[in-house]
Motif scaffolding. Structure first.
Motif, PDB file in Angstrom:
ATOM      1  N   PHE A  60      34.711  38.318  61.717  1.00 37.32           N
ATOM      2  CA  PHE A  60      34.113  38.172  63.041  1.00 37.32           C
ATOM      3  C   PHE A  60      33.283  36.899  63.166  1.00 37.32           C
ATOM      4  CE2 PHE A  60      34.213  42.910  62.394  1.00 37.32           C
ATOM      5  CZ  PHE A  60      35.337  43.120  63.186  1.00 37.32           C
ATOM      6  N   GLY A  61      33.501  35.942  62.277  1.00 38.13           N
ATOM      7  CA  GLY A  61      32.828  34.658  62.371  1.00 38.13           C
ATOM      8  C   GLY A  61      31.523  34.570  61.618  1.00 38.13           C
ATOM      9  N   GLU A  62      31.106  35.634  60.919  1.00 37.28           N
ATOM     10  CA  GLU A  62      29.841  35.625  60.195  1.00 37.28           C
ATOM     11  C   GLU A  62      30.021  36.066  58.741  1.00 37.28           C
ATOM     12  OE1 GLU A  62      26.858  37.764  62.323  1.00 37.28           O
ATOM     13  OE2 GLU A  62      26.776  36.291  63.954  1.00 37.28           O
ATOM     14  N   ASN A  63      31.110  35.614  58.136  1.00 37.11           N
ATOM     15  CA  ASN A  63      31.361  35.846  56.705  1.00 37.11           C
ATOM     16  C   ASN A  63      31.607  37.313  56.374  1.00 37.11           C
ATOM     17  OD1 ASN A  63      31.774  34.863  54.119  1.00 37.11           O
ATOM     18  ND2 ASN A  63      29.630  34.897  53.558  1.00 37.11           N
ATOM     19  N   GLU A  64      32.036  38.100  57.363  1.00 34.70           N
ATOM     20  CA  GLU A  64      32.400  39.488  57.074  1.00 34.70           C
ATOM     21  C   GLU A  64      33.704  39.504  56.272  1.00 34.70           C
ATOM     22  OE1 GLU A  64      30.559  39.223  61.209  1.00 34.70           O
ATOM     23  OE2 GLU A  64      32.190  38.243  60.117  1.00 34.70           O
ATOM     24  N   LYS A  65      33.743  40.359  55.263  1.00 30.32           N
ATOM     25  CA  LYS A  65      34.912  40.408  54.382  1.00 30.32           C
ATOM     26  C   LYS A  65      35.615  41.754  54.520  1.00 30.32           C
ATOM     27  CE  LYS A  65      34.634  38.803  50.190  1.00 30.32           C
ATOM     28  NZ  LYS A  65      34.293  38.685  48.739  1.00 30.32           N
ATOM     29  N   ALA A  85      23.520  43.507  52.389  1.00 35.32           N
ATOM     30  CA  ALA A  85      24.863  43.619  52.953  1.00 35.32           C
ATOM     31  C   ALA A  85      25.162  45.070  53.305  1.00 35.32           C
ATOM     32  CB  ALA A  85      25.908  43.101  51.966  1.00 35.32           C
ATOM     33  N   LEU A  86      25.945  45.238  54.364  1.00 35.61           N
ATOM     34  CA  LEU A  86      26.451  46.547  54.755  1.00 35.61           C
ATOM     35  C   LEU A  86      27.818  46.739  54.114  1.00 35.61           C
ATOM     36  CD1 LEU A  86      26.316  49.128  56.571  1.00 35.61           C
ATOM     37  CD2 LEU A  86      27.513  47.761  58.323  1.00 35.61           C
ATOM     38  N   GLU A  92      43.117  51.033  49.029  1.00 34.97           N
ATOM     39  CA  GLU A  92      41.698  50.841  49.302  1.00 34.97           C
ATOM     40  C   GLU A  92      41.530  49.918  50.502  1.00 34.97           C
ATOM     41  OE1 GLU A  92      38.944  50.183  45.947  1.00 34.97           O
ATOM     42  OE2 GLU A  92      40.742  50.142  44.701  1.00 34.97           O
ATOM     43  N   GLY A  93      40.502  50.221  51.288  1.00 32.31           N
ATOM     44  CA  GLY A  93      40.091  49.342  52.377  1.00 32.31           C
ATOM     45  C   GLY A  93      38.581  49.201  52.351  1.00 32.31           C
ATOM     46  N   ASN A  94      38.098  47.975  52.044  1.00 33.98           N
ATOM     47  CA  ASN A  94      36.670  47.741  51.876  1.00 33.98           C
ATOM     48  C   ASN A  94      36.193  46.667  52.841  1.00 33.98           C
ATOM     49  OD1 ASN A  94      36.627  49.573  49.685  1.00 33.98           O
ATOM     50  ND2 ASN A  94      37.258  47.945  48.280  1.00 33.98           N
ATOM     51  N   PHE A  95      35.038  46.948  53.483  1.00 31.04           N
ATOM     52  CA  PHE A  95      34.445  46.023  54.440  1.00 31.04           C
ATOM     53  C   PHE A  95      33.036  45.692  53.971  1.00 31.04           C
ATOM     54  CE2 PHE A  95      31.732  45.310  58.172  1.00 31.04           C
ATOM     55  CZ  PHE A  95      32.382  44.225  58.746  1.00 31.04           C
ATOM     56  N   ARG A  96      32.668  44.407  54.067  1.00 31.56           N
ATOM     57  CA  ARG A  96      31.336  43.964  53.656  1.00 31.56           C
ATOM     58  C   ARG A  96      30.804  42.970  54.672  1.00 31.56           C
ATOM     59  NH1 ARG A  96      28.443  40.112  50.619  1.00 31.56           N
ATOM     60  NH2 ARG A  96      26.945  41.048  49.150  1.00 31.56           N
ATOM     61  N   LYS A  97      29.614  43.294  55.232  1.00 29.66           N
ATOM     62  CA  LYS A  97      28.954  42.380  56.163  1.00 29.66           C
ATOM     63  C   LYS A  97      27.683  41.876  55.512  1.00 29.66           C
ATOM     64  CE  LYS A  97      26.898  41.896  60.738  1.00 29.66           C
ATOM     65  NZ  LYS A  97      27.563  40.579  60.911  1.00 29.66           N
ATOM     66  N   PRO A  98      27.619  40.579  55.170  1.00 30.58           N
ATOM     67  CA  PRO A  98      26.423  40.053  54.500  1.00 30.58           C
ATOM     68  C   PRO A  98      25.268  39.857  55.468  1.00 30.58           C
ATOM     69  CG  PRO A  98      27.980  38.285  54.883  1.00 30.58           C
ATOM     70  CD  PRO A  98      28.644  39.552  55.363  1.00 30.58           C
TER      71      PRO A  98
END
Length: 623
Positions: A332-337, A366-367, A352-358
């Motif tokens: 989303f433009g803010e380094n979300e992985k 990070a979330l 597996e599906g992993n999401f990380r928002k720094p």
């Protein structure tokens, strides 16, 4: 008093007064019969001096290349004498002497160099002056101790040169980015056998940070970058802040190139040149305290934000396997992985599906949202599991990371031909990790420690509640130059408390054996077995591994190793009755990590349970 004026040049490049090579009476050419020679360097030299002189001597190191003419031999000897005198001075022996003699009748010719280092000079004074004068309140070096020197220490060139470098580096950290060494004079007193230093520094203008100018951003939001780097606009200039910004931008993985540096204010310079106004000078009443504003530019080139990869593996106990992944590092433009992974083998299929928002809510936090779907068929159990974790991850200091959050697990387990058991488990997971390894893919030094605790209780289906504790540590030590030999060790401890063996779902118990555990034994085969020799798992675990990683060439390595482990029905490991295995591995090193082939043999084999050997093929070190 002898003056050595360096003007910022290395002390090793000085010419010692009166030490020209003409002072050394060269042997007459007609005295030298043939160019075969031996060299004897004598004198009361400490180990450091002896090593420096031996390593620098052309007479010693080029003895197999005999000079073609007498003049060439003479030049070689004169060159050595000059080098030896420079070495003595660089180590603080300013009264040292070097004398030569040649025995032309000996066969081979005997060259003797006698070195008398004399007494080592010590540092008597260190005078440091700034032009223009630096205000008293500024945190800049003012004494020898501020530069890591001590009055009375040996006057070695290396330590003095390092101090010169520290001066400008420290000034750049405290508001003077343009500081430079104007003159460095070292005054040797042969009678007192001391050295006095007189250092003059041009500080340049005092500066503070202006605006950080960003360029090169395309898909990454500028607001996110500004929040990430937390630029200290208006603060006193500090070169460490510039380096910090560069590192933080580089560590995001968003950019293939990051250049952070001061930006020259060309428009201001031009306007001042046109109207003839005076340039601001350090020392003016108005600017002396605040300093002039220096803008800094950060120029970046965005790297591809998506990647895809795949790999294969093989083990004797589980056959061939494959895995693949897709990753987006700027969703989303803010380094979300977002990372999607899938792996498949004969007994196990997993997605597996992993999401990380720094930087979620605050910096260094990070979330995380992690989802796993797994189907596994083994001698121990058959399972179908869906696991979810939602939590926060925080960096604590330089090497610590902690995470905490709720976990939900929906699982169906069949054990030993019994009826299916269904569990809807809820709990929380807390973990802490310390990691200072130099390379996660192929570490050669450092330590990694992790501990996690997960209390779980059943909300639906079979009733149970328990706490899973899992701790592991691995350490790495390079013992040969260029990391030719790395010693690696790993220990893992596990414990489940709160419920009996039968009340803990079979897929939640501990198991040992196989490629990621104790090599040489079948998958999950170590520990309690039922009447059909099928694994039952346990509530406690102990594992250990030792490896000696020899790098034979740049791309080939061999790894002898020993593994051990055991699973216990008790709540705590007793570390007895261990199953041992030994083996040999082959490594092929690539840019993405080593390719690994391990062959292991069980040392206390159970004839009806364990195979004579096991082998494993995969990517990456075993731990």
């Amino acid at each position: 008093m002898i003056t050595l004026s360096l003007s910022g040049c290395s002390i090793l490049d000085d010419i010692w007064p009166g030490a020209e090579s003409s002072d050394v009476p060269p042997p007459r050419e007609n005295l030298i019969q043939g160019m075969d020679y031996d060299t004897d360097i004598t004198g009361e030299l400490n180990t450091r001096l002896r090593n420096l002189i031996d390593e620098s001597s052309a007479l010693l190191n080029q003895s197999e290349r005999q000079p073609a003419t007498p003049a060439a031999l003479r030049r070689r000897m004169e060159d050595d004498v000059g080098r030896f005198r420079r070495i003595l001075r660089s180590e603080g022996y300013y009264n040292g002497t070097v004398e030569t003699s040649v025995d032309q009748e000996a066969q081979p010719i005997q060259i003797t160099i006698e070195i008398d280092p004399g007494k080592q000079f010590t540092l008597s004074e260190y005078d440091l002056s700034y032009h223009p004068t630096v205000p008293e309140g500024d945190k800049v070096p003012r004494t020898a101790s501020d530069l890591g020197l001590e009055i009375g220490q040996p006057a070695r060139a290396e330590s003095l040169k390092q101090a010169e470098t520290r001066i400008t580096r420290l000034l750049s950290r405290h508001g003077y980015p343009d500081a430079e060494l104007a003159e460095a004079r070292y005054l040797a007193d042969p009678e007192d056998e001391t050295l006095r230093a007189e250092i003059t520094v041009n500080t340049g203008a005092r500066a503070r940070f202006g605006r950080l100018e960003l360029s090169g951003l395309e898909d990454v939001r500028e607001s996110y970058i500004r929040e990430l780097v937390n630029w200290p606009e208006g603060a006193t200039y500090d070169s460490r802040e510039v380096e910090r910004v560069r590192q933080e931008l580089g560590q995001t993985g968003l950019f293939s190139s990051v250049i952070v540096d001061r930006k020259q204010d060309e428009e201001q310079d031009s306007s001042q040149a046109q109207d003839g106004s005076e340039q601001p000078q350090p020392g003016k009443q108005e600017d002396e305290k605040e300093g002039e504003e220096v803008p800094v530019s950060a120029e970046v080139i965005e790297a591809p934000h998506r990647s895809i990869g795949a790999g294969v593996n093989y083990s004797t106990d589980d056959g061939p396997g494959a895995d693949a992944f897709w990753e987006h590092r700027n969703l989303f433009g803010e380094n979300e992985k977002l990372r999607l992974e899938a792996s498949i083998s004969r007994s196990r299929q997993q997605a597996e599906g992993n999401f990380r928002k720094p930087n979620f809510l605050q910096r260094d936090q990070a979330l995380l949202f992690e989802n796993t779907f797994r189907r596994e068929t083994s001698d121990a159990y058959d399972e179908l599991t869906f696991d979810q974790f939602l939590g926060l991850e925080r960096s604590i200091g330089e090497n610590w990371t902690a995470r905490f959050g709720p976990r939900l697990t929906l699982t169906q387990v069949e054990e030993d031909n019994e009826e299916d058991k269904q569990f809807f488990l809820a709990g929380v997971t807390g973990s802490a990790i310390f990691d200072n390894r130099d390379d996660p893919l192929n570490p050669t030094k450092g330590l990694r420690f992790s501990y996690s605790m997960t209390p779980l209780m059943s909300l639906y289906g079979d009733s149970t509640r328990y706490i899973i504790n899992d701790a592991s540590a691995s350490s790495y030590l390079s013992v040969l130059d260029e990391d030719r030999l790395v010693l690696a060790g790993r220990v893992r401890l596990g414990s489940i408390v709160g419920s009996s063996h039968g009340d803990v779902p079979a897929n939640q118990r501990f198991y040992a054996g196989g490629g990621g555990s104790v090599r040489g034994y079948p998958y999950q085969a170590i520990g309690p077995l039922d009447e059909d020799d099928d694994p039952e798992g346990g509530r406690a675990l102990f594992e250990m591994s030792l490896e000696a990683r020899f790098r034979v060439t740049e791309s080939i390595g061999v790894v002898p190793f020993i593994d051990a482990g055991q699973v216990y029905d008790t709540s705590w490991p007793t570390i007895d009755n261990l199953r041992w295995a030994a083996g040999l591995g082959l490594r092929y090193y690539t840019g993405i990590g080593p390719l690994r082939l391990d062959v292991a043999v069980p040392l206390n084999r159970r004839p009806e349970v364990d195979d004579p050997f096991q082998f494993y093929v995969s990517i990456g070190q075993s731990f």
